[in-house]
Scaffold this active site. Structure first.
Site, PDB file in Angstrom:
ATOM      1  N   LEU A   1      40.586  45.711  30.745  1.00  0.00           N
ATOM      2  CA  LEU A   1      40.586  47.166  30.952  1.00  0.00           C
ATOM      3  C   LEU A   1      41.201  47.548  32.291  1.00  0.00           C
ATOM      4  O   LEU A   1      41.706  48.645  32.472  1.00  0.00           O
ATOM      5  CB  LEU A   1      39.155  47.710  30.890  1.00  0.00           C
ATOM      6  CG  LEU A   1      38.358  47.437  29.621  1.00  0.00           C
ATOM      7  CD1 LEU A   1      36.913  47.898  29.790  1.00  0.00           C
ATOM      8  CD2 LEU A   1      39.001  48.123  28.426  1.00  0.00           C
ATOM      9  N   GLY A   2      41.127  46.635  33.240  1.00  0.00           N
ATOM     10  CA  GLY A   2      41.657  46.924  34.560  1.00  0.00           C
ATOM     11  C   GLY A   2      41.813  45.633  35.329  1.00  0.00           C
ATOM     12  O   GLY A   2      41.186  44.626  34.998  1.00  0.00           O
TER      13      GLY A   2
ATOM     14  N   GLY B   1      42.484  44.150  39.463  1.00  0.00           N
ATOM     15  CA  GLY B   1      42.718  44.356  40.888  1.00  0.00           C
ATOM     16  C   GLY B   1      43.161  43.063  41.529  1.00  0.00           C
ATOM     17  O   GLY B   1      43.424  42.080  40.830  1.00  0.00           O
ATOM     18  N   ALA B   2      43.242  43.046  42.842  1.00  0.00           N
ATOM     19  CA  ALA B   2      43.722  41.863  43.558  1.00  0.00           C
ATOM     20  C   ALA B   2      42.776  40.674  43.359  1.00  0.00           C
ATOM     21  O   ALA B   2      43.217  39.546  43.202  1.00  0.00           O
ATOM     22  CB  ALA B   2      43.861  42.180  45.039  1.00  0.00           C
ATOM     23  N   PHE B   3      41.458  40.963  43.338  1.00  0.00           N
ATOM     24  CA  PHE B   3      40.497  39.861  43.304  1.00  0.00           C
ATOM     25  C   PHE B   3      39.637  39.809  42.059  1.00  0.00           C
ATOM     26  O   PHE B   3      38.875  38.885  41.868  1.00  0.00           O
ATOM     27  CB  PHE B   3      39.583  39.930  44.529  1.00  0.00           C
ATOM     28  CG  PHE B   3      40.332  39.793  45.808  1.00  0.00           C
ATOM     29  CD1 PHE B   3      40.911  38.589  46.158  1.00  0.00           C
ATOM     30  CD2 PHE B   3      40.472  40.882  46.651  1.00  0.00           C
ATOM     31  CE1 PHE B   3      41.619  38.465  47.336  1.00  0.00           C
ATOM     32  CE2 PHE B   3      41.170  40.767  47.837  1.00  0.00           C
ATOM     33  CZ  PHE B   3      41.750  39.556  48.184  1.00  0.00           C
TER      34      PHE B   3
ATOM     35  N   VAL C   1      38.421  43.836  34.993  1.00  0.00           N
ATOM     36  CA  VAL C   1      37.395  44.468  34.176  1.00  0.00           C
ATOM     37  C   VAL C   1      37.742  44.216  32.715  1.00  0.00           C
ATOM     38  O   VAL C   1      38.892  44.412  32.307  1.00  0.00           O
ATOM     39  CB  VAL C   1      37.330  45.989  34.451  1.00  0.00           C
ATOM     40  CG1 VAL C   1      36.226  46.634  33.625  1.00  0.00           C
ATOM     41  CG2 VAL C   1      37.112  46.270  35.930  1.00  0.00           C
TER      42      VAL C   1
ATOM     43  N   LYS D   1      32.857  43.716  34.994  1.00  0.00           N
ATOM     44  CA  LYS D   1      33.746  43.380  36.114  1.00  0.00           C
ATOM     45  C   LYS D   1      33.421  41.981  36.619  1.00  0.00           C
ATOM     46  O   LYS D   1      32.255  41.633  36.795  1.00  0.00           O
ATOM     47  CB  LYS D   1      33.555  44.412  37.237  1.00  0.00           C
ATOM     48  CG  LYS D   1      34.561  44.295  38.356  1.00  0.00           C
ATOM     49  CD  LYS D   1      34.505  45.512  39.257  1.00  0.00           C
ATOM     50  CE  LYS D   1      35.424  45.340  40.447  1.00  0.00           C
ATOM     51  NZ  LYS D   1      35.389  46.504  41.356  1.00  0.00           N
TER      52      LYS D   1
ATOM     53  N   ASP E   1      37.202  56.455  48.367  1.00  0.00           N
ATOM     54  CA  ASP E   1      38.385  56.101  47.577  1.00  0.00           C
ATOM     55  C   ASP E   1      38.493  57.024  46.363  1.00  0.00           C
ATOM     56  O   ASP E   1      38.780  56.590  45.249  1.00  0.00           O
ATOM     57  CB  ASP E   1      38.292  54.636  47.136  1.00  0.00           C
ATOM     58  CG  ASP E   1      39.657  54.042  46.792  1.00  0.00           C
ATOM     59  OD1 ASP E   1      40.675  54.749  46.947  1.00  0.00           O
ATOM     60  OD2 ASP E   1      39.695  52.877  46.349  1.00  0.00           O
TER      61      ASP E   1
ATOM     62  N   ARG F   1      43.059  57.497  40.015  1.00  0.00           N
ATOM     63  CA  ARG F   1      43.030  56.120  39.495  1.00  0.00           C
ATOM     64  C   ARG F   1      41.597  55.568  39.425  1.00  0.00           C
ATOM     65  O   ARG F   1      41.336  54.622  38.687  1.00  0.00           O
ATOM     66  CB  ARG F   1      43.905  55.207  40.369  1.00  0.00           C
ATOM     67  CG  ARG F   1      43.439  55.101  41.791  1.00  0.00           C
ATOM     68  CD  ARG F   1      44.321  54.245  42.698  1.00  0.00           C
ATOM     69  NE  ARG F   1      43.867  54.412  44.074  1.00  0.00           N
ATOM     70  CZ  ARG F   1      44.266  55.380  44.888  1.00  0.00           C
ATOM     71  NH1 ARG F   1      45.172  56.239  44.493  1.00  0.00           N
ATOM     72  NH2 ARG F   1      43.762  55.494  46.110  1.00  0.00           N
TER      73      ARG F   1
ATOM     74  N   ASP G   1      34.494  53.006  40.353  1.00  0.00           N
ATOM     75  CA  ASP G   1      34.934  52.161  41.451  1.00  0.00           C
ATOM     76  C   ASP G   1      34.241  52.463  42.775  1.00  0.00           C
ATOM     77  O   ASP G   1      34.750  53.203  43.619  1.00  0.00           O
ATOM     78  CB  ASP G   1      36.449  52.210  41.639  1.00  0.00           C
ATOM     79  CG  ASP G   1      36.922  50.925  42.311  1.00  0.00           C
ATOM     80  OD1 ASP G   1      36.173  50.376  43.146  1.00  0.00           O
ATOM     81  OD2 ASP G   1      38.021  50.444  41.983  1.00  0.00           O
TER      82      ASP G   1
END
Ligand code: ADE
Length: 326
Positions: A33-34, A36-38, A41, A75, A187, A191, A205
């Site tokens: 679903l998503g 990121g860098a680390f 999801v 996640k 944040d 997005r 997030d």
């Protein structure tokens, strides 16, 4: 070496009523679903009999958990994640435990922290993130204009002005809850907003979210990877984050909503941003944006933090705009 001050979070998560056994969390690794860098999801399932009881109770009240077993979002960290990333992930889990439930937040359902890999289980929002949601529909609406009458059977529908105002109201409502409980999100951007099956927005997030203590109303970060086009001048200049700097970011988010996913400050060079904002320059009123809506954006972008409106006031003003328009 620590990147952020951690005065309000423990480096180690205490296991508690949120903890579930790993075998009760089903993860579909083919449905990312998503990313990121680390971490990533994935779509998952938790038989609701295994969602901690306190989560089930509240979610049933909020009417977000309707079926016996429902989809969830899970996640996880990548295997390549370092200790720093793992520690930040634990911070995020800790913060979500403290935040509590609200219908306009992507709520925590459960976690696995006793053994690795760590898992964070949250509500699933089937329409994905707001930025992609709006951009897909903007493309469709542009195409609709060119081909009058053709290709209407497309997958995507249009977004009305009313829906844009509703998005703003929903997000302001969630931020009202967060800010009243002493949290700064840091944040806030399209997005990081998710759209659920009812096409309503939820704030997601909480990776950069922090609780500010009663004494100081500010969180002073040590820098790091930060979303500078969404940041208030005092955050850009001195890393000062507060409810008021979240309000500034909310103004940029309103710009994203009214332009259906436009890029903020498209022609401003990064090095000039702070100077131009401090000398009073702002983004002009986007095409199709009402004066009332633009005024709310400008109020969020006042230089003096104390002069910016509260989220409650913003929500009321947006609701007023909605009344006027219908
Ligand atoms: N992408 C990231 N988090 C998500 C969630 N909770 N639901 C749907 N897509 C997501």
């Amino acid at each position: 070496q620590k990147r952020f001050s951690r005065s309000n979070t423990n480096a180690v998560v205490r296991t508690d009523e949120w903890e579930v056994k790993r075998q009760f969390v089903g993860i579909d690794y083919s449905r990312q679903l998503g990313r990121g860098a680390f971490g990533s999801v994935y779509l998952g399932r938790v038989f609701s009999g295994n969602i901690p009881e306190m989560a089930v109770k509240t979610l049933l009240q909020l009417n977000t958990l309707k079926k016996e077993d429902d989809f969830v979002a899970v996640k996880t960290l990548h295997e390549t994640a370092d200790r720093q990333a793992a520690s930040e992930f634990l911070d995020e889990i800790n913060i979500m435990k403290k935040i509590g439930f609200h219908e306009r937040l992507v709520n925590l359902l459960a976690c696995v922290t006793e053994t690795e890999p760590l898992l964070l289980v949250v509500e699933y929002c089937s329409n994905g993130d707001l930025l992609k949601f709006m951009r897909e529909r903007r493309m469709f609406m542009l195409k609709l204009k060119d081909t009058v009458g053709h290709d209407i059977a497309g997958r995507h529908s249009v977004i009305t002005q009313k829906q844009q105002l509703m998005f703003g109201i929903q997000i302001a409502y969630g931020m009202e809850y967060l800010s009243q409980r002493g949290f700064v999100h840091r944040d806030l951007a399209a997005r990081n907003i998710l759209v659920d099956a009812n096409e309503t927005c939820k704030i997601g997030d909480f990776g950069l979210c922090r609780q500010i203590s009663g004494e100081s109303e500010q969180y002073i970060s040590r820098g790091g990877r930060l979303p500078w086009k969404w940041m208030a001048p005092e955050a850009l200049e001195r890393f000062y984050f507060s409810v008021e700097s979240d309000v500034w970011s909310f103004g940029v988010l309103l710009f994203e909503i009214i332009t259906l996913g436009g890029n903020p400050y498209p022609e401003w060079p990064a090095v000039e941003l702070l100077h131009r904002l401090k000398t009073g320059e702002r983004m002009p009123r986007p095409e199709g944006c009402s004066n009332g809506f633009y005024e709310i954006m400008l109020d969020c972008w006042r230089c003096v933090p104390m002069q910016r409106p509260s989220f409650e006031k913003i929500r009321r003003k947006l609701a007023h705009e909605l009344e006027e328009s219908s």
